[in-house]
Enzyme design. Structure first.
Site, PDB file in Angstrom:
ATOM      1  N   LYS A  75       0.857  -1.335  -0.017  1.00 20.75           N
ATOM      2  CA  LYS A  75      -0.086  -0.050  -0.029  1.00 20.75           C
ATOM      3  C   LYS A  75       0.887   1.157  -0.051  1.00 20.75           C
ATOM      4  O   LYS A  75       1.729   1.548   0.873  1.00 20.75           O
ATOM      5  CB  LYS A  75      -0.903   0.027   1.438  1.00 20.75           C
ATOM      6  CG  LYS A  75      -1.966   1.146   1.052  1.00 20.75           C
ATOM      7  CD  LYS A  75      -2.683   1.920   2.163  1.00 20.75           C
ATOM      8  CE  LYS A  75      -1.757   2.869   2.739  1.00 20.75           C
ATOM      9  NZ  LYS A  75      -1.697   3.903   2.033  1.00 20.75           N
ATOM     10  N   GLY A  86       6.641   4.578   8.570  1.00 24.98           N
ATOM     11  CA  GLY A  86       5.889   5.667   8.721  1.00 24.98           C
ATOM     12  C   GLY A  86       6.145   6.587  10.021  1.00 24.98           C
ATOM     13  O   GLY A  86       7.129   6.258  10.439  1.00 24.98           O
ATOM     14  N   SER A  87       4.924   7.146  10.570  1.00 24.93           N
ATOM     15  CA  SER A  87       5.281   7.951  11.548  1.00 24.93           C
ATOM     16  C   SER A  87       5.072   7.180  12.767  1.00 24.93           C
ATOM     17  O   SER A  87       4.523   5.934  12.962  1.00 24.93           O
ATOM     18  CB  SER A  87       4.307   8.975  11.958  1.00 24.93           C
ATOM     19  OG  SER A  87       3.004   8.430  11.944  1.00 24.93           O
ATOM     20  N   THR A  88       5.597   7.379  14.048  1.00 23.85           N
ATOM     21  CA  THR A  88       5.569   6.726  15.389  1.00 23.85           C
ATOM     22  C   THR A  88       4.173   6.469  15.767  1.00 23.85           C
ATOM     23  O   THR A  88       3.867   5.325  15.995  1.00 23.85           O
ATOM     24  CB  THR A  88       6.490   7.148  16.098  1.00 23.85           C
ATOM     25  OG1 THR A  88       8.100   7.195  15.930  1.00 23.85           O
ATOM     26  CG2 THR A  88       6.482   6.753  17.687  1.00 23.85           C
ATOM     27  N   GLY A  96       2.644   3.846  13.687  1.00 21.96           N
ATOM     28  CA  GLY A  96       3.396   2.597  13.828  1.00 21.96           C
ATOM     29  C   GLY A  96       2.996   1.878  15.169  1.00 21.96           C
ATOM     30  O   GLY A  96       2.941   0.638  15.072  1.00 21.96           O
ATOM     31  N   GLU A 104       9.644   0.789  10.721  1.00 27.45           N
ATOM     32  CA  GLU A 104      10.416   2.055  10.551  1.00 27.45           C
ATOM     33  C   GLU A 104       9.918   3.065  10.952  1.00 27.45           C
ATOM     34  O   GLU A 104       9.077   3.518  10.186  1.00 27.45           O
ATOM     35  CB  GLU A 104      11.000   1.710   9.165  1.00 27.45           C
ATOM     36  CG  GLU A 104      11.543   0.371   8.886  1.00 27.45           C
ATOM     37  CD  GLU A 104      13.132   0.203   9.562  1.00 27.45           C
ATOM     38  OE1 GLU A 104      13.593   1.088  10.286  1.00 27.45           O
ATOM     39  OE2 GLU A 104      13.724  -0.692   9.420  1.00 27.45           O
ATOM     40  N   CYS A 112      13.397  10.613   7.291  1.00 27.64           N
ATOM     41  CA  CYS A 112      13.371  10.219   8.569  1.00 27.64           C
ATOM     42  C   CYS A 112      14.502  10.237   9.388  1.00 27.64           C
ATOM     43  O   CYS A 112      14.585  10.655  10.652  1.00 27.64           O
ATOM     44  CB  CYS A 112      12.666   8.724   8.372  1.00 27.64           C
ATOM     45  SG  CYS A 112      14.074   7.760   7.393  1.00 27.64           S
ATOM     46  N   GLU A 163       9.073  15.632  15.852  1.00 29.94           N
ATOM     47  CA  GLU A 163       9.616  15.350  14.487  1.00 29.94           C
ATOM     48  C   GLU A 163       8.886  16.387  13.669  1.00 29.94           C
ATOM     49  O   GLU A 163       7.596  16.372  13.546  1.00 29.94           O
ATOM     50  CB  GLU A 163       9.358  13.984  13.899  1.00 29.94           C
ATOM     51  CG  GLU A 163       9.794  13.864  12.416  1.00 29.94           C
ATOM     52  CD  GLU A 163       9.536  12.250  11.970  1.00 29.94           C
ATOM     53  OE1 GLU A 163       8.268  11.884  12.237  1.00 29.94           O
ATOM     54  OE2 GLU A 163      10.494  11.910  11.173  1.00 29.94           O
TER      55      GLU A 163
HETATM   56  P1  NAD Z   1       2.045   8.092   8.309  1.00 32.03           P
HETATM   57  O1  NAD Z   1       2.454   7.211   9.515  1.00 32.03           O
HETATM   58  O2  NAD Z   1       0.978   9.187   8.547  1.00 32.03           O
HETATM   59  O3  NAD Z   1       1.653   7.125   7.115  1.00 32.03           O
HETATM   60  C1  NAD Z   1       2.677   5.970   6.619  1.00 32.03           C
HETATM   61  C2  NAD Z   1       1.747   5.121   5.791  1.00 32.03           C
HETATM   62  O4  NAD Z   1       0.852   4.515   6.561  1.00 32.03           O
HETATM   63  C3  NAD Z   1       1.100   5.737   4.744  1.00 32.03           C
HETATM   64  O5  NAD Z   1       0.967   4.710   3.556  1.00 32.03           O
HETATM   65  C4  NAD Z   1      -0.575   5.831   5.191  1.00 32.03           C
HETATM   66  O6  NAD Z   1      -1.540   5.596   4.411  1.00 32.03           O
HETATM   67  C5  NAD Z   1      -0.453   4.615   6.071  1.00 32.03           C
HETATM   68  N1  NAD Z   1      -1.435   4.634   7.383  1.00 32.03           N
HETATM   69  C6  NAD Z   1      -2.085   6.020   7.958  1.00 32.03           C
HETATM   70  N2  NAD Z   1      -2.613   5.665   8.744  1.00 32.03           N
HETATM   71  C7  NAD Z   1      -2.672   4.002   8.938  1.00 32.03           C
HETATM   72  C8  NAD Z   1      -3.490   3.110   9.793  1.00 32.03           C
HETATM   73  N3  NAD Z   1      -4.280   3.635  10.600  1.00 32.03           N
HETATM   74  N4  NAD Z   1      -3.149   2.080   9.685  1.00 32.03           N
HETATM   75  C9  NAD Z   1      -2.156   1.525   8.619  1.00 32.03           C
HETATM   76  N5  NAD Z   1      -1.652   2.362   7.807  1.00 32.03           N
HETATM   77  C10 NAD Z   1      -1.900   3.769   7.894  1.00 32.03           C
HETATM   78  O7  NAD Z   1       3.555   8.695   7.767  1.00 32.03           O
HETATM   79  P2  NAD Z   1       3.931  10.000   6.736  1.00 32.03           P
HETATM   80  O8  NAD Z   1       3.381  11.120   7.084  1.00 32.03           O
HETATM   81  O9  NAD Z   1       3.426   9.399   5.422  1.00 32.03           O
HETATM   82  O10 NAD Z   1       5.417   9.632   6.498  1.00 32.03           O
HETATM   83  C11 NAD Z   1       6.190  10.456   7.381  1.00 32.03           C
HETATM   84  C12 NAD Z   1       6.490   9.868   8.433  1.00 32.03           C
HETATM   85  O11 NAD Z   1       7.343   8.393   8.005  1.00 32.03           O
HETATM   86  C13 NAD Z   1       7.787  10.460   9.404  1.00 32.03           C
HETATM   87  O12 NAD Z   1       7.521  10.194  10.822  1.00 32.03           O
HETATM   88  C14 NAD Z   1       8.983   9.695   9.063  1.00 32.03           C
HETATM   89  O13 NAD Z   1      10.233   9.992   9.922  1.00 32.03           O
HETATM   90  C15 NAD Z   1       8.581   8.348   8.863  1.00 32.03           C
HETATM   91  N6  NAD Z   1       9.561   7.522   7.990  1.00 32.03           N
HETATM   92  C16 NAD Z   1      10.194   6.710   8.601  1.00 32.03           C
HETATM   93  C17 NAD Z   1      11.405   6.210   7.682  1.00 32.03           C
HETATM   94  C18 NAD Z   1      12.345   5.079   8.623  1.00 32.03           C
HETATM   95  O14 NAD Z   1      12.851   4.145   7.617  1.00 32.03           O
HETATM   96  N7  NAD Z   1      12.247   5.016   9.782  1.00 32.03           N
HETATM   97  C19 NAD Z   1      11.570   6.280   6.575  1.00 32.03           C
HETATM   98  C20 NAD Z   1      10.660   7.318   5.840  1.00 32.03           C
HETATM   99  C21 NAD Z   1       9.408   7.891   6.755  1.00 32.03           C
END
Ligand code: NAD
Length: 502
Positions: free
Chosen positions: A199, A252-254, A257, A274, A308, A405
């Site tokens: 996704k 994605g975000s903490t 996650g 991650e 990130c 962040e």
């Molecule tokens: P996000 O957590 O909002 O979304 C990430 C993904 O999760 C998207 O595909 C989103 O559609 C999906 N998502 C959203 N809500 C969900 C739910 N309830 N259940 C399952 N999936 C869901 O993050 P973002 O704003 O897209 O990305 C930025 C974040 O990602 C930052 O916190 C960044 O640090 C982190 N990030 C981490 C790494 C790493 O390797 N550690 C790499 C890149 C980005």
């Protein structure tokens, strides 16, 4: 497509291949077929440098996810991919890498237009990183094996282990490095014989859909890779609860996650998280100050800070603090702020109006909390979701801009007096994704590295990332690793086999 976007693409002259892709109706890729969402819903995709309508993508439903998981499961159980001879899997992954290489320019254009990022950075980092990742894990396909053991138990046994693919892997990726992050998860999963459902982020799904065309062209069997576009709250949330998914790999975000991780554990899914970061940078007094200032600026402003492991908190020895800020500001001034398709662009627009508002809100909070704006600190008049690269001076660790962040081009800085204090300030964070040290005293550097609670430590550089090295966080930056041989452990089950011999 809005006229302003057409004008933008014309001005910079994108390839015919990218034009073809952007002008077609986008569909999801499930079981080798191109399909609309089951309820026909679409979402608008906005181009971040112009704020104009670019195209639409299908918004998948839970029913679409069910179809994709069924396709991945059927493919996995058939053994067509999971039991394919490793050398053949390697060949197909190399072929996929070849096709990405052949179409690299187009993919970089799509990534830039969809996400807003610099097209040059996309080519050099995102697309090259994607190619390198598939090549690296293609090489692993033929090197995955168990071991034999010599039990001390009375009796006569043949005891050995087998490494087996974990099954169907659900992959959820964010919007900052759409293709590359997906590749980080796909390379190892495919090398081990898993099948996947991806996704992409709802803001940036296009490169994943173009990639799926290359998957078909490479001859990777139907059902091995399935792409379901859609909302995180719908498709992503359903992936975390789906009984047909054996392992979830989330970037994605903490906060998201943590939610996803808790749900996934109800079914004891294998899990890689991650997550976010607020990576600290320590500049010692013996560093090459000019070189360090430039590396720190690159390390925080690359991809407009939407990285990130960006080095967002810089602690600088008091004796060189003023000099460092001067060099940092002088260098930051040279970074070109421009639309993503401008070949010279370094600071591109942020991905969305929402992200721009979030970053500006943090900048305001920093000012309110008493941090000094040493550079930038404003939005740039549009069109485009631009924010000036911003440097705060004399920050305190209890400020929101230091602890949270921001995910934009914002650097917070503060002076320190002793190494111990620098380590304490660096570790004073919920996050632990990365850290960096700038110093010419390798002995001191070596003594600091074990004390930093971070998954990666960079010395005299930032974000030096290669598929041969693992990437992943400590603390609330997540657990599990992407990349490196270490990642394979998260995609494989180890079976202990005991054969009692006569
Ligand atoms: P996000 O957590 O909002 O979304 C990430 C993904 O999760 C998207 O595909 C989103 O559609 C999906 N998502 C959203 N809500 C969900 C739910 N309830 N259940 C399952 N999936 C869901 O993050 P973002 O704003 O897209 O990305 C930025 C974040 O990602 C930052 O916190 C960044 O640090 C982190 N990030 C981490 C790494 C790493 O390797 N550690 C790499 C890149 C980005």
């Amino acid at each position: 497509m809005d006229a302003i976007v057409k004008q933008y693409l014309q001005t910079y002259g994108i390839s015919e291949a990218a034009q073809r892709f952007l002008s077609k109706a986008q569909k999801m890729f499930i079981g080798g077929a191109w399909v609309d969402g089951s309820d026909g819903a679409n979402a608008e995709v906005t181009e971040p440098s112009t704020e104009g309508l670019l195209t639409h993508i299908p918004m998948g439903t839970v029913a679409d996810l069910d179809r994709a998981v069924a396709a991945a499961r059927e493919q996995f159980d058939s053994g067509e991919w999971s039991a394919l001879k490793p050398a053949e899997r390697e060949r197909l992954l190399q072929r996929l890498a070849d096709l990405i290489e052949l179409n690299a320019h187009e993919l970089a254009e799509i990534e830039s237009i969809d996400m807003g990022k610099s097209v040059s950075q996309a080519l050099e980092v995102d697309i090259q990183g994607t190619i390198d990742t598939f090549r690296y894990f293609a090489g692993w396909a033929t090197k995955i094996h168990g071991r034999t053991a010599e039990p001390s138990l009375p009796g006569n046994y043949l005891a050995y282990t087998r490494k087996e693919p974990v099954g169907v892997v659900g992959i959820i990726v964010p919007w900052n490095f759409p293709l590359q992050t997906m590749a980080w998860k796909l390379g190892a999963a495919l090398a081990t014989g898993c099948t996947v459902v991806v996704k992409p982020a709802e803001l940036t799904s296009l490169s994943a859909l173009r990639f799926a065309e290359l998957v078909q062209e490479a001859g990777i069997p139907d059902g091995v890779i399935n792409i379901v576009t859609g909302r995180g709250s719908v498709v992503g949330a359903a992936m975390a609860t789906h009984a047909g998914i054996d392992k979830l790999s989330f970037t994605g975000s903490t906060p998201v996650g943590i939610t996803v991780g808790k749900t996934a554990m109800d079914q004891m899914k294998r899990l890689t998280l991650e997550l976010g970061g607020k990576s600290a940078v320590i500049v010692r007094e013996d560093a090459d100050i000019k070189a360090a200032a430039q590396a720190v600026a690159n390390g925080v402003f690359f991809n407009s800070g939407q990285v990130c492991d960006a080095g967002t908190r810089a602690y600088i020895h008091r004796s060189v603090y003023a000099q460092f800020l001067e060099e940092l500001i002088a260098y930051t001034r040279t970074l070109k702020v421009a639309p993503g398709l401008d070949a010279e662009c370094f600071i591109s627009p942020l991905v969305s109006a929402q992200q721009q508002a979030r970053v500006l809100e943090y900048i305001e909070a920093g000012k309110q909390e008493g941090a000094e704006v040493a550079y930038g600190g404003q939005a740039i008049t549009g069109p485009g979701y631009f924010v000036e690269p911003t440097i705060f001076a004399n920050c305190r660790n209890d400020m929101r801009i230091v602890q949270e962040e921001i995910f934009g081009p914002v650097l917070v800085t503060a002076p320190f007096d002793e190494d111990d204090e620098a380590v304490e300030l660096a570790n004073d964070s919920w996050f632990g994704l990365a850290a960096a040290i700038y110093s010419n005293d390798l002995g001191r550097v070596h003594s600091l590295i074990p004390r930093l609670r971070a998954g990666s430590v960079y010395v005299n550089a930032h974000s030096t990332i290669d598929p041969c090295m693992p990437f992943g966080g400590y603390k609330q930056s997540g657990f599990g690793k992407d990349l490196g041989a270490e990642q394979l452990d998260y995609l494989l089950e180890t079976k202990a086999v005991w054969i009692t011999l006569p």
